[in-house]
Write an enzyme that holds these catalytic residues in place. Sequence first.
Site, PDB file in Angstrom:
ATOM      1  N   ASP A  38      -8.634  26.852  12.441  1.00  0.00           N
ATOM      2  CA  ASP A  38      -9.489  27.078  11.617  1.00  0.00           C
ATOM      3  C   ASP A  38      -9.969  26.314  11.277  1.00  0.00           C
ATOM      4  OD1 ASP A  38      -8.400  23.767  10.238  1.00  0.00           O
ATOM      5  OD2 ASP A  38      -8.688  24.884   9.174  1.00  0.00           O
ATOM      6  N   ASP A  65     -13.905  18.372  16.490  1.00  0.00           N
ATOM      7  CA  ASP A  65     -13.087  18.277  15.734  1.00  0.00           C
ATOM      8  C   ASP A  65     -11.722  18.263  16.136  1.00  0.00           C
ATOM      9  OD1 ASP A  65     -13.189  20.769  15.760  1.00  0.00           O
ATOM     10  OD2 ASP A  65     -14.309  20.877  14.191  1.00  0.00           O
ATOM     11  N   GLU A  98      -5.238  26.247   6.750  1.00  0.00           N
ATOM     12  CA  GLU A  98      -6.571  25.298   7.017  1.00  0.00           C
ATOM     13  C   GLU A  98      -5.461  23.801   7.276  1.00  0.00           C
ATOM     14  OE1 GLU A  98      -6.226  23.957   2.280  1.00  0.00           O
ATOM     15  OE2 GLU A  98      -7.084  26.047   2.851  1.00  0.00           O
ATOM     16  N   GLU A  99      -6.831  22.919   6.776  1.00  0.00           N
ATOM     17  CA  GLU A  99      -6.470  21.518   7.201  1.00  0.00           C
ATOM     18  C   GLU A  99      -5.948  20.810   6.389  1.00  0.00           C
ATOM     19  OE1 GLU A  99      -9.145  17.900   8.395  1.00  0.00           O
ATOM     20  OE2 GLU A  99     -10.369  19.509   8.223  1.00  0.00           O
TER      21      GLU A  99
END
Length: 158
Positions: A38, A65, A98-99
């Site tokens: 994501d 990231d 999502e994270e």
Amino acid sequence: MFERDIGGSCAFVASAAGPDVLWRGGDGPKVLILGRHDTVFQMGTLADRPFTVADGSATGPGVFDMLGGIVQALHGLAALQRAAGHISGVELLFSADEEVGSHESRELLEARARACGRVLVPQPPAAGRPLKTGPHGCGTLRVVLSRPRAHARPHAPP
């Protein structure tokens, strides 16, 4: 890139967050390399910070990231494939979730982690740090291992 450069088998697993990518190299996975594909960047970020490569360095959203970690993991496995001719005991799972929370893929993540027994997460560290040893904004898990003493003898009753 998956099957061409590192062999194994790749599948897409549908989830409400989008497709999760599951790859297995060889029989009996023992190590799961876990990531998410994501993004946490807002729409329009590329206009202000476009992806560029200059003087041998890449910059822009996703470079430093989890996405950058996924690229490094894939290149590492490709190097192992070239050196050894095969990869065995490794599984990749890249979630679309999502994270925070991984609500849509949590069941799959937990099942694959249990099946493999060991998990590596290719999240790059903060600038100036050589290794990331823990997540930010997450809970802590304490694991206590015990085993019987070696050469244990039963005690005689008093």
